[in-house]
Every structure is written in C-alpha cells, then in structure tokens.
Write a protein that holds these residues in place. Sequence first.
Motif, PDB file in Angstrom:
ATOM      1  N   ASN A 280       0.823  -1.203   0.000  1.00 52.46           N
ATOM      2  CA  ASN A 280       0.000   0.000   0.000  1.00 52.46           C
ATOM      3  C   ASN A 280       0.862   1.260   0.000  1.00 52.46           C
ATOM      4  O   ASN A 280       0.547   2.256  -0.668  1.00 52.46           O
ATOM      5  CB  ASN A 280      -0.937   0.002   1.206  1.00 52.46           C
ATOM      6  CG  ASN A 280      -1.899   1.163   1.188  1.00 52.46           C
ATOM      7  OD1 ASN A 280      -1.586   2.248   1.660  1.00 52.46           O
ATOM      8  ND2 ASN A 280      -3.074   0.931   0.629  1.00 52.46           N
ATOM      9  N   VAL A 281       1.947   1.222   0.771  1.00 53.41           N
ATOM     10  CA  VAL A 281       2.874   2.353   0.813  1.00 53.41           C
ATOM     11  C   VAL A 281       3.429   2.616  -0.581  1.00 53.41           C
ATOM     12  O   VAL A 281       3.456   3.760  -1.063  1.00 53.41           O
ATOM     13  CB  VAL A 281       4.026   2.077   1.796  1.00 53.41           C
ATOM     14  CG1 VAL A 281       5.074   3.173   1.724  1.00 53.41           C
ATOM     15  CG2 VAL A 281       3.492   1.941   3.214  1.00 53.41           C
ATOM     16  N   ALA A 282       3.897   1.552  -1.252  1.00 55.89           N
ATOM     17  CA  ALA A 282       4.441   1.694  -2.596  1.00 55.89           C
ATOM     18  C   ALA A 282       3.386   2.179  -3.579  1.00 55.89           C
ATOM     19  O   ALA A 282       3.657   3.006  -4.454  1.00 55.89           O
ATOM     20  CB  ALA A 282       5.021   0.360  -3.059  1.00 55.89           C
ATOM     21  N   MET A 283       2.171   1.695  -3.407  1.00 52.01           N
ATOM     22  CA  MET A 283       1.076   2.115  -4.282  1.00 52.01           C
ATOM     23  C   MET A 283       0.772   3.600  -4.100  1.00 52.01           C
ATOM     24  O   MET A 283       0.589   4.343  -5.065  1.00 52.01           O
ATOM     25  CB  MET A 283      -0.172   1.281  -3.982  1.00 52.01           C
ATOM     26  CG  MET A 283      -1.332   1.547  -4.905  1.00 52.01           C
ATOM     27  SD  MET A 283      -2.719   0.427  -4.561  1.00 52.01           S
ATOM     28  CE  MET A 283      -3.890   0.967  -5.813  1.00 52.01           C
ATOM     29  N   GLY A 284       0.741   4.042  -2.844  1.00 50.01           N
ATOM     30  CA  GLY A 284       0.490   5.449  -2.573  1.00 50.01           C
ATOM     31  C   GLY A 284       1.566   6.332  -3.175  1.00 50.01           C
ATOM     32  O   GLY A 284       1.271   7.356  -3.816  1.00 50.01           O
ATOM     33  N   GLY A 285       2.835   5.946  -2.989  1.00 51.43           N
ATOM     34  CA  GLY A 285       3.932   6.724  -3.556  1.00 51.43           C
ATOM     35  C   GLY A 285       3.885   6.741  -5.071  1.00 51.43           C
ATOM     36  O   GLY A 285       4.106   7.787  -5.695  1.00 51.43           O
ATOM     37  N   GLY A 286       3.579   5.590  -5.672  1.00 49.75           N
ATOM     38  CA  GLY A 286       3.511   5.511  -7.128  1.00 49.75           C
ATOM     39  C   GLY A 286       2.386   6.335  -7.709  1.00 49.75           C
ATOM     40  O   GLY A 286       2.561   7.031  -8.714  1.00 49.75           O
TER      41      GLY A 286
ATOM     42  N   ALA B 218       4.885  14.931  -4.346  1.00 50.21           N
ATOM     43  CA  ALA B 218       3.681  14.088  -4.441  1.00 50.21           C
ATOM     44  C   ALA B 218       4.017  12.634  -4.145  1.00 50.21           C
ATOM     45  O   ALA B 218       3.237  11.916  -3.489  1.00 50.21           O
ATOM     46  CB  ALA B 218       3.055  14.218  -5.828  1.00 50.21           C
ATOM     47  N   GLY B 219       5.186  12.183  -4.614  1.00 51.05           N
ATOM     48  CA  GLY B 219       5.611  10.826  -4.287  1.00 51.05           C
ATOM     49  C   GLY B 219       5.851  10.657  -2.799  1.00 51.05           C
ATOM     50  O   GLY B 219       5.482   9.633  -2.202  1.00 51.05           O
ATOM     51  N   LEU B 220       6.470  11.659  -2.182  1.00 53.07           N
ATOM     52  CA  LEU B 220       6.687  11.634  -0.729  1.00 53.07           C
ATOM     53  C   LEU B 220       5.362  11.578   0.017  1.00 53.07           C
ATOM     54  O   LEU B 220       5.217  10.804   0.985  1.00 53.07           O
ATOM     55  CB  LEU B 220       7.479  12.876  -0.317  1.00 53.07           C
ATOM     56  CG  LEU B 220       7.557  13.188   1.181  1.00 53.07           C
ATOM     57  CD1 LEU B 220       8.248  12.061   1.935  1.00 53.07           C
ATOM     58  CD2 LEU B 220       8.282  14.511   1.407  1.00 53.07           C
ATOM     59  N   ILE B 221       4.404  12.375  -0.407  1.00 48.02           N
ATOM     60  CA  ILE B 221       3.097  12.393   0.244  1.00 48.02           C
ATOM     61  C   ILE B 221       2.431  11.025   0.146  1.00 48.02           C
ATOM     62  O   ILE B 221       1.827  10.532   1.103  1.00 48.02           O
ATOM     63  CB  ILE B 221       2.204  13.476  -0.389  1.00 48.02           C
ATOM     64  CG1 ILE B 221       2.752  14.867  -0.051  1.00 48.02           C
ATOM     65  CG2 ILE B 221       0.755  13.353   0.091  1.00 48.02           C
ATOM     66  CD1 ILE B 221       2.093  15.989  -0.807  1.00 48.02           C
ATOM     67  N   GLY B 222       2.556  10.388  -1.012  1.00 49.16           N
ATOM     68  CA  GLY B 222       1.982   9.055  -1.178  1.00 49.16           C
ATOM     69  C   GLY B 222       2.624   8.027  -0.268  1.00 49.16           C
ATOM     70  O   GLY B 222       1.941   7.155   0.281  1.00 49.16           O
ATOM     71  N   LEU B 223       3.934   8.127  -0.093  1.00 48.14           N
ATOM     72  CA  LEU B 223       4.624   7.195   0.807  1.00 48.14           C
ATOM     73  C   LEU B 223       4.210   7.432   2.260  1.00 48.14           C
ATOM     74  O   LEU B 223       4.167   6.490   3.062  1.00 48.14           O
ATOM     75  CB  LEU B 223       6.133   7.365   0.673  1.00 48.14           C
ATOM     76  CG  LEU B 223       6.749   6.911  -0.653  1.00 48.14           C
ATOM     77  CD1 LEU B 223       8.223   7.288  -0.705  1.00 48.14           C
ATOM     78  CD2 LEU B 223       6.578   5.412  -0.846  1.00 48.14           C
ATOM     79  N   ALA B 224       3.917   8.672   2.611  1.00 49.98           N
ATOM     80  CA  ALA B 224       3.535   8.989   3.983  1.00 49.98           C
ATOM     81  C   ALA B 224       2.100   8.583   4.288  1.00 49.98           C
ATOM     82  O   ALA B 224       1.796   8.154   5.410  1.00 49.98           O
ATOM     83  CB  ALA B 224       3.718  10.483   4.241  1.00 49.98           C
ATOM     84  N   THR B 225       1.222   8.720   3.309  1.00 51.35           N
ATOM     85  CA  THR B 225      -0.214   8.510   3.566  1.00 51.35           C
ATOM     86  C   THR B 225      -0.750   7.197   3.016  1.00 51.35           C
ATOM     87  O   THR B 225      -1.762   6.699   3.491  1.00 51.35           O
ATOM     88  CB  THR B 225      -1.031   9.660   2.957  1.00 51.35           C
ATOM     89  OG1 THR B 225      -0.803   9.717   1.536  1.00 51.35           O
ATOM     90  CG2 THR B 225      -0.642  10.995   3.574  1.00 51.35           C
ATOM     91  N   GLY B 226      -0.090   6.625   1.995  1.00 52.58           N
ATOM     92  CA  GLY B 226      -0.598   5.416   1.375  1.00 52.58           C
ATOM     93  C   GLY B 226      -1.760   5.706   0.450  1.00 52.58           C
ATOM     94  O   GLY B 226      -2.122   6.859   0.196  1.00 52.58           O
ATOM     95  N   PHE B 227      -2.358   4.633  -0.055  1.00 55.62           N
ATOM     96  CA  PHE B 227      -3.511   4.738  -0.952  1.00 55.62           C
ATOM     97  C   PHE B 227      -4.760   4.233  -0.236  1.00 55.62           C
ATOM     98  O   PHE B 227      -4.703   3.220   0.445  1.00 55.62           O
ATOM     99  CB  PHE B 227      -3.277   3.913  -2.227  1.00 55.62           C
ATOM    100  CG  PHE B 227      -4.354   4.070  -3.245  1.00 55.62           C
ATOM    101  CD1 PHE B 227      -4.311   5.117  -4.154  1.00 55.62           C
ATOM    102  CD2 PHE B 227      -5.423   3.183  -3.290  1.00 55.62           C
ATOM    103  CE1 PHE B 227      -5.318   5.270  -5.102  1.00 55.62           C
ATOM    104  CE2 PHE B 227      -6.435   3.328  -4.229  1.00 55.62           C
ATOM    105  CZ  PHE B 227      -6.378   4.368  -5.133  1.00 55.62           C
ATOM    106  N   PRO B 228      -5.884   4.948  -0.278  1.00 53.86           N
ATOM    107  CA  PRO B 228      -6.233   6.078  -1.146  1.00 53.86           C
ATOM    108  C   PRO B 228      -5.981   7.457  -0.536  1.00 53.86           C
ATOM    109  O   PRO B 228      -6.354   8.460  -1.131  1.00 53.86           O
ATOM    110  CB  PRO B 228      -7.728   5.874  -1.352  1.00 53.86           C
ATOM    111  CG  PRO B 228      -8.183   5.366  -0.012  1.00 53.86           C
ATOM    112  CD  PRO B 228      -7.071   4.471   0.482  1.00 53.86           C
ATOM    113  N   MET B 229      -5.361   7.509   0.653  1.00 48.94           N
ATOM    114  CA  MET B 229      -5.262   8.783   1.349  1.00 48.94           C
ATOM    115  C   MET B 229      -4.407   9.798   0.605  1.00 48.94           C
ATOM    116  O   MET B 229      -4.542  10.999   0.797  1.00 48.94           O
ATOM    117  CB  MET B 229      -4.716   8.570   2.760  1.00 48.94           C
ATOM    118  CG  MET B 229      -5.548   7.616   3.612  1.00 48.94           C
ATOM    119  SD  MET B 229      -7.327   7.973   3.571  1.00 48.94           S
ATOM    120  CE  MET B 229      -7.372   9.609   4.244  1.00 48.94           C
ATOM    121  N   VAL B 230      -3.514   9.311  -0.287  1.00 40.32           N
ATOM    122  CA  VAL B 230      -2.743  10.240  -1.097  1.00 40.32           C
ATOM    123  C   VAL B 230      -3.670  11.093  -1.958  1.00 40.32           C
ATOM    124  O   VAL B 230      -3.422  12.284  -2.181  1.00 40.32           O
ATOM    125  CB  VAL B 230      -1.719   9.485  -1.975  1.00 40.32           C
ATOM    126  CG1 VAL B 230      -2.401   8.508  -2.917  1.00 40.32           C
ATOM    127  CG2 VAL B 230      -0.858  10.466  -2.749  1.00 40.32           C
TER     128      VAL B 230
END
Length: 265
Positions: free
Chosen positions: A157-163, A189-201
């Motif tokens: 999920n972390v990788a998905m959010g970052g991607g 934006a990639g950093l934010i995705g790694l911090a929040t995951g998906f779908p929270m990014v």
Amino acid sequence: MEAFLIFLFFLLGLEIGSFLNVCIDRLPREESIVKPPSHCEACGHRLAAKDLIPLFSYLWLRGKCRFCGNSIPRKLFFVELASGVIYAFLYWRYGLTPELGAMIFYAALFTIIFMVDLEKWVILNKVVYPAMAIAFVLSALQIQPELPQWPVAGIANVAMGGGVGFLFFFVVFVVAPPGEMGWGDVGLAGLIGLATGFPMVLVAIVLGAVLGAIPGVVLIAARKKGRKSPIPFGPFLSVATMVTLIWGGDMLNWYAGLIWHFGLF
C-alpha cells in the motif's frame, strides 16, 4: 501532569522551530546547518545564548538585532510559535506513542517544505529524497497514525500510494505548460503518497488543490494576480498532508457516509 507534558512539548516545539529556521534559511543557499554558528544576517555578529531563546529573545529585542539594530525577520518568531503549538497539539492527540514520534518528524519536514517553497519557490530534492526513505520505513512499519488502506495493506500500500502520487503529478508536469509545475512538486507528491498510502494520497492531493484554489481566487478577485499567474503549490500540499495524516480517516469516513446518505453509491 498532563498539562505539564503539553507545556513541555510546547517548549520542545519552540526549540525545534528555532532549528527549523536555520534549515529554512541555509538549505536553499547550499550552506551547512551546523557551521557557522548563528549570527545576524545583516551585520554578521555572532549571536549569544540570550539572543537565541525562542520567542522570548525576539520579544525582548523588539524584533531588532542588538548589535546593528536591523530588523529580525518576523518569520523566525512565527515558525517557532507555530512549531510550539503544533507539537503541544500532537502530544495532546497522540500521547507518548510511536505515532507521536512519526508526527513530530512529519511536522518538521513539512514546515521546512512549506516555508522554503513559500519564500524561494523551490522544493529541495535534498529534503524530499531522504524524507522519502524515512516515510517509507515509517509507513511500512506502521509507526504513524492508522489510515485506511485499499486495496492492499502494508508495504504494498505504501508503494502504491507513492507511485500514484508520483505518476499523477508526473503526468501533470509533462502536459502542463512550461513553468506551471516544477519537478520538485512531482517528488513531493511521491513523498506524500509514501507517507499517507492509498487512497489517502488522493485525499491529500485534492485537499491541497482546494486549499491552493482559495487564495488564488482571492488574489484574482483583488486583481493582485492574473488567471495564469503561478503560485507555489508546496505550502498547500504540506498543510493538506498534515491534515490528512491527522484527520484523513475521519474525513474519508464522513465523505463515504455522505455518499451513502444521499444514495449516490
């Protein structure tokens, strides 16, 4: 005891805010955050300990250097004050938990990104890239506030959010007219995705866009900027990410409940 600890974290926030001011000033100039010691930017005089007490030195000196009389930037005072309030709040919300440590890191990180982009219109890779590695580890180890994770959990999920965050902004970077979005925004934006995951990014990005639109509309209405005038996006994404990390789950549940209530899903 609880009130004492809140006050203690307020004082800790003041000290961290003082250090963040050093980072905000020196990192864009490619200067060391360790050397030289703190000094007046106008006259170069080295500051004594009594000149460096967060908040109180600024008030005692009435916002002026005691050696040359030049004004001390107000941002130093407000970054320290904001950091003190934020860290007191974070302790009140999370207590002495691993999540508190993660949120202290994120608060410091996004304060630097907020202020540097606001002042210099740049998001520093030297800040974003190391933070990506830390955010990945914190999220993978779940040492942060629990957020909804779809359709997978954990490291995937972390990788998905970052991607998702990176690819979304990369597409905008490619198709947008030159100068409207910088590469730093893509990395952020990639950093934010790694911090929040998906779908929270997606929640963070949408919230950042909404927050960024508000001052844009106001400035256009006041004829201070045109419709095509750029504004730094990093400060709004930084605020949106912190809001998402703290209240993102509640926001998503509220939105899902609203959709269910009106029979839209």
